[in-house]
Design an enzyme around this catalytic site. Sequence first.
Site, PDB file in Angstrom:
ATOM      1  N   ARG A  44       0.860  -1.088   0.014  1.00 11.98           N
ATOM      2  CA  ARG A  44       0.086  -0.023  -0.121  1.00 11.98           C
ATOM      3  C   ARG A  44       0.925   1.172   0.217  1.00 11.98           C
ATOM      4  NH1 ARG A  44      -3.215  -3.068   3.475  1.00 11.98           N
ATOM      5  NH2 ARG A  44      -1.969  -2.336   5.302  1.00 11.98           N
ATOM      6  N   SER A  45       2.216   1.304   0.466  1.00  9.93           N
ATOM      7  CA  SER A  45       2.809   2.376   0.578  1.00  9.93           C
ATOM      8  C   SER A  45       4.317   2.165   0.496  1.00  9.93           C
ATOM      9  CB  SER A  45       2.634   3.035   2.016  1.00  9.93           C
ATOM     10  OG  SER A  45       2.662   2.170   3.113  1.00  9.93           O
ATOM     11  N   CYS A  75       1.298  -0.014  25.213  1.00  7.68           N
ATOM     12  CA  CYS A  75       1.277   1.129  25.380  1.00  7.68           C
ATOM     13  C   CYS A  75       0.639   1.555  26.777  1.00  7.68           C
ATOM     14  CB  CYS A  75       0.641   2.244  24.503  1.00  7.68           C
ATOM     15  SG  CYS A  75      -1.016   1.473  23.808  1.00  7.68           S
ATOM     16  N   SER A 106      -5.268   7.093  18.500  1.00  7.18           N
ATOM     17  CA  SER A 106      -3.988   6.778  17.876  1.00  7.18           C
ATOM     18  C   SER A 106      -3.554   5.492  18.014  1.00  7.18           C
ATOM     19  CB  SER A 106      -2.993   8.014  18.082  1.00  7.18           C
ATOM     20  OG  SER A 106      -2.776   8.081  19.323  1.00  7.18           O
ATOM     21  N   ARG A 166     -11.991   2.953  25.258  1.00  8.69           N
ATOM     22  CA  ARG A 166     -11.422   4.092  24.077  1.00  8.69           C
ATOM     23  C   ARG A 166     -12.273   5.379  24.381  1.00  8.69           C
ATOM     24  NH1 ARG A 166      -7.313   2.964  21.112  1.00  8.69           N
ATOM     25  NH2 ARG A 166      -8.526   1.023  20.614  1.00  8.69           N
ATOM     26  N   HIS A 176      -2.730   8.568  26.475  1.00 10.01           N
ATOM     27  CA  HIS A 176      -3.784   7.726  27.148  1.00 10.01           C
ATOM     28  C   HIS A 176      -3.704   8.274  28.626  1.00 10.01           C
ATOM     29  CE1 HIS A 176      -4.025   4.987  23.740  1.00 10.01           C
ATOM     30  NE2 HIS A 176      -3.207   4.078  24.343  1.00 10.01           N
ATOM     31  N   ASN A 182       0.885   7.923  23.944  1.00  8.49           N
ATOM     32  CA  ASN A 182       0.989   6.549  23.874  1.00  8.49           C
ATOM     33  C   ASN A 182       1.910   6.113  22.521  1.00  8.49           C
ATOM     34  OD1 ASN A 182      -1.413   8.090  22.563  1.00  8.49           O
ATOM     35  ND2 ASN A 182      -1.565   6.227  21.366  1.00  8.49           N
TER      36      ASN A 182
HETATM   37  O1  25A Z   1      -1.636  -6.583  15.867  1.00 12.66           O
HETATM   38  P1  25A Z   1      -1.067  -5.595  16.874  1.00 12.66           P
HETATM   39  O2  25A Z   1       0.054  -5.932  17.528  1.00 12.66           O
HETATM   40  O3  25A Z   1      -2.120  -5.701  18.254  1.00 12.66           O
HETATM   41  O4  25A Z   1      -1.132  -4.318  16.426  1.00 12.66           O
HETATM   42  C1  25A Z   1      -1.900  -3.753  15.428  1.00 12.66           C
HETATM   43  C2  25A Z   1      -1.735  -2.493  14.894  1.00 12.66           C
HETATM   44  O5  25A Z   1      -1.624  -1.640  16.140  1.00 12.66           O
HETATM   45  C3  25A Z   1      -0.699  -0.427  15.750  1.00 12.66           C
HETATM   46  C4  25A Z   1       0.025  -0.484  14.499  1.00 12.66           C
HETATM   47  O6  25A Z   1      -0.567   0.147  13.561  1.00 12.66           O
HETATM   48  C5  25A Z   1      -0.353  -1.959  14.327  1.00 12.66           C
HETATM   49  O7  25A Z   1      -0.515  -2.379  13.055  1.00 12.66           O
HETATM   50  N1  25A Z   1       0.168  -0.525  16.954  1.00 12.66           N
HETATM   51  C6  25A Z   1       0.893  -1.567  17.534  1.00 12.66           C
HETATM   52  N2  25A Z   1       1.795  -1.260  18.462  1.00 12.66           N
HETATM   53  C7  25A Z   1       1.159  -0.177  18.787  1.00 12.66           C
HETATM   54  C8  25A Z   1       1.376   0.722  20.134  1.00 12.66           C
HETATM   55  N3  25A Z   1       2.092   0.510  21.124  1.00 12.66           N
HETATM   56  C9  25A Z   1       0.112   0.443  17.643  1.00 12.66           C
HETATM   57  N4  25A Z   1      -0.274   1.743  18.083  1.00 12.66           N
HETATM   58  C10 25A Z   1      -0.067   2.346  18.936  1.00 12.66           C
HETATM   59  N5  25A Z   1       0.946   2.073  19.827  1.00 12.66           N
HETATM   60  P2  25A Z   1      -0.106   1.375  12.677  1.00 12.66           P
HETATM   61  O8  25A Z   1      -1.016   2.299  11.984  1.00 12.66           O
HETATM   62  O9  25A Z   1       0.789   2.145  13.814  1.00 12.66           O
HETATM   63  O10 25A Z   1       1.079   0.889  11.786  1.00 12.66           O
HETATM   64  C11 25A Z   1       0.755   0.154  10.718  1.00 12.66           C
HETATM   65  C12 25A Z   1       1.931  -0.020   9.790  1.00 12.66           C
HETATM   66  O11 25A Z   1       1.846  -1.435   9.688  1.00 12.66           O
HETATM   67  C13 25A Z   1       2.376  -1.388   8.234  1.00 12.66           C
HETATM   68  N6  25A Z   1       1.984  -2.701   7.575  1.00 12.66           N
HETATM   69  C14 25A Z   1       0.503  -3.221   7.777  1.00 12.66           C
HETATM   70  N7  25A Z   1       0.959  -4.682   7.289  1.00 12.66           N
HETATM   71  C15 25A Z   1       1.875  -4.738   6.738  1.00 12.66           C
HETATM   72  C16 25A Z   1       2.742  -3.634   6.984  1.00 12.66           C
HETATM   73  N8  25A Z   1       4.100  -3.378   6.617  1.00 12.66           N
HETATM   74  C17 25A Z   1       4.498  -4.391   5.935  1.00 12.66           C
HETATM   75  N9  25A Z   1       3.640  -5.380   5.486  1.00 12.66           N
HETATM   76  C18 25A Z   1       2.719  -5.679   6.040  1.00 12.66           C
HETATM   77  N10 25A Z   1       2.058  -6.822   5.759  1.00 12.66           N
HETATM   78  C19 25A Z   1       1.550  -0.300   7.552  1.00 12.66           C
HETATM   79  O12 25A Z   1       2.058   0.114   6.400  1.00 12.66           O
HETATM   80  C20 25A Z   1       1.611   0.741   8.709  1.00 12.66           C
HETATM   81  O13 25A Z   1       2.990   1.185   8.109  1.00 12.66           O
HETATM   82  P3  25A Z   1       0.945   0.145   5.240  1.00 12.66           P
HETATM   83  O14 25A Z   1       1.771   0.421   3.764  1.00 12.66           O
HETATM   84  O15 25A Z   1       0.195  -1.123   5.174  1.00 12.66           O
HETATM   85  O16 25A Z   1       0.028   1.260   5.500  1.00 12.66           O
HETATM   86  C21 25A Z   1       0.354   2.538   5.138  1.00 12.66           C
HETATM   87  C22 25A Z   1      -0.670   3.575   5.072  1.00 12.66           C
HETATM   88  O17 25A Z   1      -2.042   2.903   4.438  1.00 12.66           O
HETATM   89  C23 25A Z   1      -3.005   3.062   5.249  1.00 12.66           C
HETATM   90  N11 25A Z   1      -3.679   1.753   5.323  1.00 12.66           N
HETATM   91  C24 25A Z   1      -3.905   0.836   6.363  1.00 12.66           C
HETATM   92  N12 25A Z   1      -4.370  -0.113   6.178  1.00 12.66           N
HETATM   93  C25 25A Z   1      -5.257  -0.057   5.214  1.00 12.66           C
HETATM   94  C26 25A Z   1      -4.812   1.382   4.384  1.00 12.66           C
HETATM   95  N13 25A Z   1      -5.247   1.961   3.315  1.00 12.66           N
HETATM   96  C27 25A Z   1      -6.373   1.185   2.816  1.00 12.66           C
HETATM   97  N14 25A Z   1      -6.669  -0.079   3.145  1.00 12.66           N
HETATM   98  C28 25A Z   1      -6.085  -0.474   4.239  1.00 12.66           C
HETATM   99  N15 25A Z   1      -6.614  -1.811   4.570  1.00 12.66           N
HETATM  100  C29 25A Z   1      -2.894   3.372   6.547  1.00 12.66           C
HETATM  101  O18 25A Z   1      -3.540   4.795   6.736  1.00 12.66           O
HETATM  102  C30 25A Z   1      -1.311   3.810   6.645  1.00 12.66           C
HETATM  103  O19 25A Z   1      -0.786   5.172   6.594  1.00 12.66           O
HETATM  104  O1  L14 Z   2      -0.792  -4.322  21.925  1.00  9.89           O
HETATM  105  O2  L14 Z   2      -5.874  -0.036  20.088  1.00  9.89           O
HETATM  106  O3  L14 Z   2       0.396  -2.737  21.574  1.00  9.89           O
HETATM  107  O4  L14 Z   2      -4.963   1.306  21.428  1.00  9.89           O
HETATM  108  C1  L14 Z   2      -1.485  -1.009  21.163  1.00  9.89           C
HETATM  109  C2  L14 Z   2      -2.688  -0.144  20.742  1.00  9.89           C
HETATM  110  C3  L14 Z   2      -3.120  -2.966  21.002  1.00  9.89           C
HETATM  111  C4  L14 Z   2      -4.257  -1.970  20.577  1.00  9.89           C
HETATM  112  C5  L14 Z   2      -0.811  -3.027  21.403  1.00  9.89           C
HETATM  113  C6  L14 Z   2      -5.107   0.374  20.751  1.00  9.89           C
HETATM  114  C7  L14 Z   2      -1.695  -2.534  20.611  1.00  9.89           C
HETATM  115  C8  L14 Z   2      -3.965  -0.752  21.212  1.00  9.89           C
END
Ligand code: 25A
Ligand code: L14
Length: 358
Positions: free
Chosen positions: A65-66, A154, A184, A260, A267, A340
């Site tokens: 996507r990016s 977080c 966020s 939320r 947070h 966060n």
């Molecule tokens: O599964 P978990 O561990 O619970 O975490 C789930 C999500 O929570 C966020 C983070 O999202 C993560 O993906 N996160 C995790 N820990 C966090 C924390 N401690 C936390 N947030 C806060 N505190 P995120 O939005 O920060 O980052 C997502 C990034 O991951 C890239 N990505 C996703 N799948 C990927 C991948 N990179 C490589 N390979 C893959 N298979 C994603 O990149 C983003 O950088 P991207 O290129 O997919 O997306 C870039 C832009 O595209 C937009 N977008 C996202 N999804 C879609 C989309 N556009 C259209 N359709 C979509 N389905 C987004 O707006 C993004 O800007």
């Molecule tokens: O486990 O949606 O780090 O606010 C952190 C962000 C889980 C979801 C993690 C959220 C994510 C959370």
Amino acid sequence: MRGRKKKTWIPAGNRGNNGLTEMKKKSAYTVAVVGATGAVGTEMLSVLEERKFPVEEVRPLASSRSAGGDVSFRGEDVKVKLLTRDSFRGIDIALFSAGAAVSQEYAPVAVEAGAVVIDNSSAWRMDPQVPLVVPEVNPHDLETHQGIVANPNCSTIQMVVVLKPLHDHAVITRVVVSTYQSVSGTGKEAMDELAEQCRQLLGFGDVTPTVYPHQIAFNCLPHIDDFLSSGYTGEEMKMVNETRKILGDRSIGISATTVRVPVFVGHAESINVETKQKLSVEDTRAILSTAPGVQLYDDPSRKLYPLQIHAAGTDAVFVGRIREDDSIPKGLNLWVVADNLRKGAALNAIQIAEELVK
Ligand code: 25A
Ligand code: L14
């Protein structure tokens, strides 16, 4: 949590130092950021830059996507590359924030290629082989890492930074916490959804929730992550299990309710703590005023208490509203606020990297 079968992290042996990965000391490091275009990934790039982490080369990685777009690092545009199994050649440190599925698949690939992974997802946090680290709290746990270090959730991070010094002084026996978490945490799409719903509602229109199951603008949702059969959510159990692992004390009773709220960044947490030794408000203030990473912000007479709008963009964990809980013999109430995306994610990850290269 989402029906994925968790793999255990079994590193290939022969990494020297009894199978542990020693970080090679260099004057500058090649750093990959997986999920570089996400809410946390972009913050990771800014924090690396701000803290002058010794970066030789940064390699932003994302999904198709990016990939092909640019991110900015030290005033220059850097091309985002597609994450593949070949992405980690020559990488010293790989910062992951692209969700648990990506981390589960690619973190071992990065370690095989010689990198140390600092993973912000939930994929490896509870793996007994993987240290779960908040540098102010348990930096010593880094010594046993075998290629992957996990960055906690977080809400957990900002809570343990405050609990640790209190636990050291008075032994915490029980914690009851309710969170007020910004959108966020979910990512950029959720921030867009809150802004869009505000516009729609102020224009007397209707909203169609997509990221969240219900309207988030002007509303609070007692639902973060998936519901488990116990009735708790995944986010709530992360706070319980991760806190015990980080504090190295399985005996602490913890009960969490995660909510939320319609806030963009930051947070907040209302935390009730029960201790073995009595802590007065004055004791607590004295302990927290010298605690690493903590900033006291507690002067109700001047209407001063931590706020999400003030914590956003800063590095500290702010504590205020410190009160004794009169309903139990030895209890405290605290209000704890942090950014966060920074202390809850990107900053903590880069502090881990700083510890590793120290
Ligand atoms: O599964 P978990 O561990 O619970 O975490 C789930 C999500 O929570 C966020 C983070 O999202 C993560 O993906 N996160 C995790 N820990 C966090 C924390 N401690 C936390 N947030 C806060 N505190 P995120 O939005 O920060 O980052 C997502 C990034 O991951 C890239 N990505 C996703 N799948 C990927 C991948 N990179 C490589 N390979 C893959 N298979 C994603 O990149 C983003 O950088 P991207 O290129 O997919 O997306 C870039 C832009 O595209 C937009 N977008 C996202 N999804 C879609 C989309 N556009 C259209 N359709 C979509 N389905 C987004 O707006 C993004 O800007
Ligand atoms: O486990 O949606 O780090 O606010 C952190 C962000 C889980 C979801 C993690 C959220 C994510 C959370």
